[in-house]
Enzyme design. Sequence first.
Site, PDB file in Angstrom:
ATOM      1  N   GLY A  57       0.864  -1.177   0.000  1.00 33.64           N
ATOM      2  CA  GLY A  57       0.000   0.000   0.000  1.00 33.64           C
ATOM      3  C   GLY A  57       0.895   1.219   0.000  1.00 33.64           C
ATOM      4  O   GLY A  57       1.952   1.230  -0.632  1.00 33.64           O
ATOM      5  N   GLU A  58       0.532   2.224   0.738  1.00 31.00           N
ATOM      6  CA  GLU A  58       1.324   3.448   0.841  1.00 31.00           C
ATOM      7  C   GLU A  58       2.007   3.458   2.206  1.00 31.00           C
ATOM      8  O   GLU A  58       1.349   3.580   3.240  1.00 31.00           O
ATOM      9  CB  GLU A  58       0.422   4.671   0.653  1.00 31.00           C
ATOM     10  CG  GLU A  58       1.092   5.989   0.873  1.00 31.00           C
ATOM     11  CD  GLU A  58       2.409   6.148   0.123  1.00 31.00           C
ATOM     12  OE1 GLU A  58       3.412   6.501   0.786  1.00 31.00           O
ATOM     13  OE2 GLU A  58       2.455   5.912  -1.094  1.00 31.00           O
ATOM     14  N   SER A  59       3.332   3.312   2.204  1.00 29.75           N
ATOM     15  CA  SER A  59       4.068   3.141   3.464  1.00 29.75           C
ATOM     16  C   SER A  59       3.948   4.338   4.395  1.00 29.75           C
ATOM     17  O   SER A  59       3.919   4.162   5.618  1.00 29.75           O
ATOM     18  CB  SER A  59       5.537   2.809   3.194  1.00 29.75           C
ATOM     19  OG  SER A  59       6.146   3.798   2.405  1.00 29.75           O
ATOM     20  N   CYS A 118       5.878  -5.416  -0.299  1.00 33.97           N
ATOM     21  CA  CYS A 118       6.075  -4.057  -0.798  1.00 33.97           C
ATOM     22  C   CYS A 118       6.135  -3.071   0.379  1.00 33.97           C
ATOM     23  O   CYS A 118       7.121  -3.041   1.089  1.00 33.97           O
ATOM     24  CB  CYS A 118       5.005  -3.698  -1.833  1.00 33.97           C
ATOM     25  SG  CYS A 118       5.442  -2.270  -2.845  1.00 33.97           S
ATOM     26  N   ARG A 125      12.399   3.193  -0.624  1.00 36.23           N
ATOM     27  CA  ARG A 125      11.028   3.300  -1.143  1.00 36.23           C
ATOM     28  C   ARG A 125      11.009   3.689  -2.623  1.00 36.23           C
ATOM     29  O   ARG A 125      11.838   4.443  -3.086  1.00 36.23           O
ATOM     30  CB  ARG A 125      10.240   4.370  -0.377  1.00 36.23           C
ATOM     31  CG  ARG A 125      10.013   4.088   1.065  1.00 36.23           C
ATOM     32  CD  ARG A 125       9.291   5.241   1.769  1.00 36.23           C
ATOM     33  NE  ARG A 125       7.953   5.434   1.234  1.00 36.23           N
ATOM     34  CZ  ARG A 125       7.526   6.571   0.684  1.00 36.23           C
ATOM     35  NH1 ARG A 125       8.328   7.620   0.582  1.00 36.23           N
ATOM     36  NH2 ARG A 125       6.287   6.668   0.233  1.00 36.23           N
ATOM     37  N   ILE A 137       5.028  -2.834  -8.174  1.00 38.21           N
ATOM     38  CA  ILE A 137       4.276  -1.587  -8.310  1.00 38.21           C
ATOM     39  C   ILE A 137       4.923  -0.546  -7.399  1.00 38.21           C
ATOM     40  O   ILE A 137       4.873  -0.680  -6.178  1.00 38.21           O
ATOM     41  CB  ILE A 137       2.796  -1.772  -7.928  1.00 38.21           C
ATOM     42  CG1 ILE A 137       2.150  -2.845  -8.808  1.00 38.21           C
ATOM     43  CG2 ILE A 137       2.043  -0.439  -8.031  1.00 38.21           C
ATOM     44  CD1 ILE A 137       0.751  -3.225  -8.391  1.00 38.21           C
ATOM     45  N   ARG A 138       5.546   0.463  -7.993  1.00 37.75           N
ATOM     46  CA  ARG A 138       6.281   1.466  -7.203  1.00 37.75           C
ATOM     47  C   ARG A 138       7.101   0.765  -6.125  1.00 37.75           C
ATOM     48  O   ARG A 138       7.126   1.162  -4.961  1.00 37.75           O
ATOM     49  CB  ARG A 138       5.317   2.479  -6.586  1.00 37.75           C
ATOM     50  CG  ARG A 138       4.671   3.375  -7.603  1.00 37.75           C
ATOM     51  CD  ARG A 138       3.672   4.349  -7.024  1.00 37.75           C
ATOM     52  NE  ARG A 138       4.121   4.935  -5.773  1.00 37.75           N
ATOM     53  CZ  ARG A 138       3.304   5.268  -4.789  1.00 37.75           C
ATOM     54  NH1 ARG A 138       2.019   5.062  -4.884  1.00 37.75           N
ATOM     55  NH2 ARG A 138       3.782   5.816  -3.697  1.00 37.75           N
ATOM     56  N   HIS A 187       4.317  -7.944  -5.167  1.00 39.48           N
ATOM     57  CA  HIS A 187       2.954  -8.214  -4.705  1.00 39.48           C
ATOM     58  C   HIS A 187       2.486  -9.605  -5.126  1.00 39.48           C
ATOM     59  O   HIS A 187       1.835  -9.748  -6.160  1.00 39.48           O
ATOM     60  CB  HIS A 187       1.989  -7.180  -5.293  1.00 39.48           C
ATOM     61  CG  HIS A 187       2.158  -5.810  -4.764  1.00 39.48           C
ATOM     62  ND1 HIS A 187       1.447  -5.352  -3.673  1.00 39.48           N
ATOM     63  CD2 HIS A 187       2.947  -4.785  -5.172  1.00 39.48           C
ATOM     64  CE1 HIS A 187       1.792  -4.102  -3.433  1.00 39.48           C
ATOM     65  NE2 HIS A 187       2.701  -3.736  -4.326  1.00 39.48           N
ATOM     66  N   GLU A 228       0.086 -11.261  -3.932  1.00 42.60           N
ATOM     67  CA  GLU A 228      -1.374 -11.312  -3.798  1.00 42.60           C
ATOM     68  C   GLU A 228      -2.100 -10.893  -5.075  1.00 42.60           C
ATOM     69  O   GLU A 228      -3.300 -11.111  -5.212  1.00 42.60           O
ATOM     70  CB  GLU A 228      -1.835 -10.444  -2.614  1.00 42.60           C
ATOM     71  CG  GLU A 228      -1.761  -8.949  -2.829  1.00 42.60           C
ATOM     72  CD  GLU A 228      -0.389  -8.312  -2.674  1.00 42.60           C
ATOM     73  OE1 GLU A 228      -0.329  -7.074  -2.684  1.00 42.60           O
ATOM     74  OE2 GLU A 228       0.620  -9.037  -2.540  1.00 42.60           O
TER      75      GLU A 228
END
Length: 189
Positions: free
Chosen positions: A50-52, A80, A107, A134-135, A169, A171
């Site tokens: 997600g967004e760390s 991630c 990151r 992803i990023r 990821h 998942e």
Amino acid sequence: MKIGVLGIQGDVYEHYTAIRPLKNKYKVEAYIIRSPEEINEMDGIIIPGGESTTITRFLSRYINIINENVRNGMKIMGTCAGAIILSKDTGDPRVHGTGIMDIKIQRNAYGRQIDSFIDAVNIKNIGTFNAVFIRAPVIDDPGKTSVLGEYNGKPVIVENENAIAMTFHPELTGDLRVHEYFLRKVMGN
């Protein structure tokens, strides 16, 4: 066996749905963790991607219970942003790692969302896996962890006694082998 997915932000539901098909094979139940107290009831937990920076803001309620349980043998997996949260050094003052894993991580090292990609990674004890980046962060220093797989010479999946961290990821792939590997780790196999 009870596996909880930390329900703060990110790919919570995707991890939850990745565990559910493994119910009979591993006698596992998946849960979404919404309160710190629920962690004590779990055999293993997953911190999703997600967004760390967002996850860090809300993690303070959970951090002491997570660290205590992992010290006492609970297994944990981070994907991630979850890997960033497990790290010792995030390289970013806005994001505080738990230090559960002796890794230094950077990151968004592969670029912006548009730079996301899928590529094959050979993972020890799993085989070739089509990893979704992803990023994605990069593990700059794996420290005292065991490297299970690399991409372009950089570790992308590492483990220690109680934890597994990956920069991709699993998942999002439909391939459950990484989740199965984690479940076997929780079971002690």
